[in-house]
Write a protein that holds these residues in place. Structure first.
Motif, PDB file in Angstrom:
ATOM      1  N   LEU A 177     -19.684   8.182 -37.702  1.00 36.16           N
ATOM      2  CA  LEU A 177     -18.475   7.519 -37.868  1.00 36.16           C
ATOM      3  C   LEU A 177     -18.133   6.160 -38.583  1.00 36.16           C
ATOM      4  O   LEU A 177     -19.094   5.514 -38.286  1.00 36.16           O
ATOM      5  CB  LEU A 177     -17.964   7.352 -36.369  1.00 36.16           C
ATOM      6  N   ARG A 178     -17.362   6.078 -39.242  1.00 34.07           N
ATOM      7  CA  ARG A 178     -17.096   4.864 -39.963  1.00 34.07           C
ATOM      8  C   ARG A 178     -15.887   4.135 -39.220  1.00 34.07           C
ATOM      9  O   ARG A 178     -15.571   3.104 -39.445  1.00 34.07           O
ATOM     10  CB  ARG A 178     -16.600   5.302 -41.525  1.00 34.07           C
ATOM     11  N   SER A 179     -15.410   4.753 -38.511  1.00 27.82           N
ATOM     12  CA  SER A 179     -13.951   4.333 -37.765  1.00 27.82           C
ATOM     13  C   SER A 179     -13.543   5.387 -36.775  1.00 27.82           C
ATOM     14  O   SER A 179     -14.046   6.359 -36.465  1.00 27.82           O
ATOM     15  CB  SER A 179     -12.808   3.971 -38.850  1.00 27.82           C
ATOM     16  N   VAL A 180     -12.712   4.914 -35.750  1.00 27.92           N
ATOM     17  CA  VAL A 180     -12.377   5.551 -34.880  1.00 27.92           C
ATOM     18  C   VAL A 180     -10.529   5.754 -34.934  1.00 27.92           C
ATOM     19  O   VAL A 180     -10.100   4.541 -34.925  1.00 27.92           O
ATOM     20  CB  VAL A 180     -12.542   5.335 -33.316  1.00 27.92           C
ATOM     21  N   LEU A 229     -16.750  15.087 -22.621  1.00 28.66           N
ATOM     22  CA  LEU A 229     -17.048  15.756 -23.787  1.00 28.66           C
ATOM     23  C   LEU A 229     -18.200  15.028 -24.485  1.00 28.66           C
ATOM     24  O   LEU A 229     -18.270  13.806 -24.716  1.00 28.66           O
ATOM     25  CB  LEU A 229     -15.697  15.493 -24.571  1.00 28.66           C
ATOM     26  N   ASN A 230     -19.076  15.838 -24.457  1.00 27.39           N
ATOM     27  CA  ASN A 230     -20.368  15.271 -25.447  1.00 27.39           C
ATOM     28  C   ASN A 230     -20.468  15.716 -26.854  1.00 27.39           C
ATOM     29  O   ASN A 230     -20.727  16.884 -27.036  1.00 27.39           O
ATOM     30  CB  ASN A 230     -21.667  15.759 -24.422  1.00 27.39           C
ATOM     31  N   LEU A 231     -20.195  14.902 -27.594  1.00 22.39           N
ATOM     32  CA  LEU A 231     -20.140  15.141 -29.036  1.00 22.39           C
ATOM     33  C   LEU A 231     -21.411  14.647 -29.670  1.00 22.39           C
ATOM     34  O   LEU A 231     -21.356  14.023 -31.067  1.00 22.39           O
ATOM     35  CB  LEU A 231     -18.883  14.754 -29.925  1.00 22.39           C
ATOM     36  N   THR A 232     -22.305  14.265 -29.251  1.00 21.07           N
ATOM     37  CA  THR A 232     -23.600  13.387 -29.706  1.00 21.07           C
ATOM     38  C   THR A 232     -24.400  14.518 -30.647  1.00 21.07           C
ATOM     39  O   THR A 232     -24.368  15.619 -30.690  1.00 21.07           O
ATOM     40  CB  THR A 232     -24.442  13.094 -28.511  1.00 21.07           C
ATOM     41  N   ARG A 233     -24.842  13.660 -31.886  1.00 26.95           N
ATOM     42  CA  ARG A 233     -25.665  14.201 -32.725  1.00 26.95           C
ATOM     43  C   ARG A 233     -24.999  15.338 -33.523  1.00 26.95           C
ATOM     44  O   ARG A 233     -25.555  16.474 -33.648  1.00 26.95           O
ATOM     45  CB  ARG A 233     -27.118  14.498 -31.955  1.00 26.95           C
ATOM     46  N   ARG A 234     -23.899  15.262 -33.824  1.00 28.32           N
ATOM     47  CA  ARG A 234     -23.115  16.376 -34.550  1.00 28.32           C
ATOM     48  C   ARG A 234     -22.952  16.065 -36.151  1.00 28.32           C
ATOM     49  O   ARG A 234     -22.398  16.750 -36.749  1.00 28.32           O
ATOM     50  CB  ARG A 234     -21.759  16.602 -33.817  1.00 28.32           C
ATOM     51  N   GLY A 235     -23.020  14.785 -36.368  1.00 31.19           N
ATOM     52  CA  GLY A 235     -23.168  14.334 -37.784  1.00 31.19           C
ATOM     53  C   GLY A 235     -21.683  14.310 -38.169  1.00 31.19           C
ATOM     54  O   GLY A 235     -21.362  14.276 -39.428  1.00 31.19           O
ATOM     55  N   LEU A 236     -20.960  13.801 -37.089  1.00 28.31           N
ATOM     56  CA  LEU A 236     -19.558  13.677 -37.407  1.00 28.31           C
ATOM     57  C   LEU A 236     -19.135  12.416 -38.178  1.00 28.31           C
ATOM     58  O   LEU A 236     -19.550  11.399 -38.092  1.00 28.31           O
ATOM     59  CB  LEU A 236     -18.878  13.561 -36.171  1.00 28.31           C
ATOM     60  N   LYS A 237     -18.089  12.360 -39.227  1.00 31.37           N
ATOM     61  CA  LYS A 237     -17.712  11.396 -39.950  1.00 31.37           C
ATOM     62  C   LYS A 237     -16.218  11.026 -39.418  1.00 31.37           C
ATOM     63  O   LYS A 237     -15.744  10.004 -39.704  1.00 31.37           O
ATOM     64  CB  LYS A 237     -17.613  12.073 -41.477  1.00 31.37           C
ATOM     65  N   ASP A 238     -15.677  12.092 -38.545  1.00 29.48           N
ATOM     66  CA  ASP A 238     -14.345  11.753 -37.798  1.00 29.48           C
ATOM     67  C   ASP A 238     -14.516  12.581 -36.468  1.00 29.48           C
ATOM     68  O   ASP A 238     -15.386  13.450 -36.317  1.00 29.48           O
ATOM     69  CB  ASP A 238     -13.378  12.395 -38.807  1.00 29.48           C
ATOM     70  N   VAL A 239     -13.702  11.837 -35.682  1.00 27.03           N
ATOM     71  CA  VAL A 239     -13.492  12.495 -34.252  1.00 27.03           C
ATOM     72  C   VAL A 239     -12.797  13.751 -34.420  1.00 27.03           C
ATOM     73  O   VAL A 239     -11.725  13.657 -34.875  1.00 27.03           O
ATOM     74  CB  VAL A 239     -13.005  11.634 -33.423  1.00 27.03           C
ATOM     75  N   PRO A 240     -13.160  15.075 -33.816  1.00 30.38           N
ATOM     76  CA  PRO A 240     -12.522  16.028 -34.187  1.00 30.38           C
ATOM     77  C   PRO A 240     -11.263  15.960 -32.960  1.00 30.38           C
ATOM     78  O   PRO A 240     -11.081  15.302 -32.101  1.00 30.38           O
ATOM     79  CB  PRO A 240     -13.609  17.111 -33.415  1.00 30.38           C
ATOM     80  N   ALA A 241     -10.351  16.758 -33.659  1.00 32.13           N
ATOM     81  CA  ALA A 241      -9.115  16.977 -33.087  1.00 32.13           C
ATOM     82  C   ALA A 241      -9.117  17.318 -31.557  1.00 32.13           C
ATOM     83  O   ALA A 241      -8.325  16.930 -30.671  1.00 32.13           O
ATOM     84  CB  ALA A 241      -8.064  17.793 -33.736  1.00 32.13           C
ATOM     85  N   GLU A 242     -10.222  17.975 -31.044  1.00 34.08           N
ATOM     86  CA  GLU A 242     -10.304  18.764 -29.847  1.00 34.08           C
ATOM     87  C   GLU A 242     -10.150  17.323 -28.821  1.00 34.08           C
ATOM     88  O   GLU A 242      -9.868  17.489 -27.529  1.00 34.08           O
ATOM     89  CB  GLU A 242     -11.389  19.485 -29.721  1.00 34.08           C
ATOM     90  N   ALA A 243     -10.724  16.418 -29.228  1.00 36.71           N
ATOM     91  CA  ALA A 243     -11.065  15.185 -28.251  1.00 36.71           C
ATOM     92  C   ALA A 243      -9.740  14.517 -27.865  1.00 36.71           C
ATOM     93  O   ALA A 243      -9.541  14.165 -26.786  1.00 36.71           O
ATOM     94  CB  ALA A 243     -11.837  13.832 -28.976  1.00 36.71           C
ATOM     95  N   TRP A 244      -8.554  14.638 -28.936  1.00 35.76           N
ATOM     96  CA  TRP A 244      -7.428  13.812 -28.329  1.00 35.76           C
ATOM     97  C   TRP A 244      -6.621  14.814 -27.801  1.00 35.76           C
ATOM     98  O   TRP A 244      -5.452  14.569 -27.251  1.00 35.76           O
ATOM     99  CB  TRP A 244      -6.573  13.381 -29.778  1.00 35.76           C
ATOM    100  N   SER A 245      -7.070  16.215 -27.753  1.00 36.14           N
ATOM    101  CA  SER A 245      -6.193  17.107 -26.763  1.00 36.14           C
ATOM    102  C   SER A 245      -6.504  16.992 -25.502  1.00 36.14           C
ATOM    103  O   SER A 245      -5.798  17.718 -24.804  1.00 36.14           O
ATOM    104  CB  SER A 245      -6.355  18.528 -27.529  1.00 36.14           C
ATOM    105  N   GLN A 246      -7.494  16.467 -25.084  1.00 35.70           N
ATOM    106  CA  GLN A 246      -7.786  16.272 -23.591  1.00 35.70           C
ATOM    107  C   GLN A 246      -7.340  15.096 -22.889  1.00 35.70           C
ATOM    108  O   GLN A 246      -8.063  14.228 -22.630  1.00 35.70           O
ATOM    109  CB  GLN A 246      -9.336  16.658 -23.543  1.00 35.70           C
ATOM    110  N   SER A 247      -6.169  15.156 -22.517  1.00 38.23           N
ATOM    111  CA  SER A 247      -5.730  13.799 -21.853  1.00 38.23           C
ATOM    112  C   SER A 247      -6.130  13.399 -20.675  1.00 38.23           C
ATOM    113  O   SER A 247      -6.234  12.355 -20.439  1.00 38.23           O
ATOM    114  CB  SER A 247      -4.074  13.817 -21.793  1.00 38.23           C
TER     115      SER A 247
END
Length: 234
Positions: A56-59, A26-44
């Motif tokens: 990101l300020r935290s994970v 899962l490549n989410l580079t350069r998206r301006g994310l402040k939080d990790v999107p929920a889709e990341a946690w659904s891919q076990s």
């Protein structure tokens, strides 16, 4: 060995490692994310997660659900004009990622290495370059599988003796810190083959420090001269 041989350059953006065959990436580079999107946690079954160059300020502690994760890239999470938006902490649940082999935390705002990292015993690659680290805990010796450890561009003024137990190290980069001497046991790092200059070279990168012990004259003889010097009783 003059300083003109190895001039400081801005840290290059790390290149993407080729994804392991049959892995989930899962490549989410350069998206301006402040939080990790929920889709990341659904891919076990995820094996590689790239969150570099975001805001990101935290994970989230939810990262612990990614049991199969092998590569985590958090490089350069910053808004260039607002330094306090750089990543400064990690959740303790990161220590549950027992399969994690590569962790990139470079170009953030860590003043100390989060305790959870010392539990990641499968790590072979750890990049902590260009943060605000002032020291390393003795627990660094837990990471016995490490082959590459990058600590350049921090605020380190010494290195712990425990670092010398990492006998698998092939590349150790501590350039551009404030290191004045090295532990007497440093010669135990027999996996380091030379004093290195180019950022991609294996070996020991230490020349760009205000070293007083060993002296510049010792270092001009290369790594063997350094190790002989350290083996000699004071």
């Amino acid at each position: 060995m003059g300083s003109g041989l190895c001039k400081k350059k801005p840290p290059p953006e790390p290149k993407e490692d080729p994804a392991p065959k049959h892995s989930l990436v899962l490549n989410l580079t350069r998206r301006g994310l402040k939080d990790v999107p929920a889709e990341a946690w659904s891919q076990s079954d995820l094996q590689k997660l790239n969150l570099s160059l975001n805001c990101l300020r935290s994970v989230s502690p939810q990262i612990c659900v990614l049991k199969n994760l092998q590569v985590l890239n958090l490089w350069g999470n910053q808004v260039l004009s607002v330094s306090q938006n750089q990543l400064r902490s990690l959740p303790w649940t990161l220590s549950n990622l027992l399969n994690l082999r590569k962790l990139n935390l470079s170009n953030n705002q860590f003043s100390q290495l989060p305790t959870c990292v010392y539990s990641l015993r499968s790590l072979v690659f750890l990049d902590l370059g260009w943060n605000l680290l002032e020291n390393l805990a003795e627990n660094i010796q837990n990471l016995t599988e490490l082959r590459i450890l990058i600590l350049e561009g921090n605020h380190l003024n010494s290195l712990p003796k425990a670092l010398c137990n990492l006998s698998s190290l092939e590349l150790l980069n501590v350039d551009f810190n404030d290191i004045k001497d090295v532990p007497q046991e440093f010669h135990q790092l027999t996996g380091l083959r030379r004093l290195a200059c180019h950022p991609l070279d294996s070996g020991l990168h230490i020349l760009h420090n205000p070293l007083m012990k060993p002296t510049k004259e010792v270092l001009e003889g290369g790594l063997n001269a350094l190790y002989s010097y350290l083996r000699t009783p004071a």
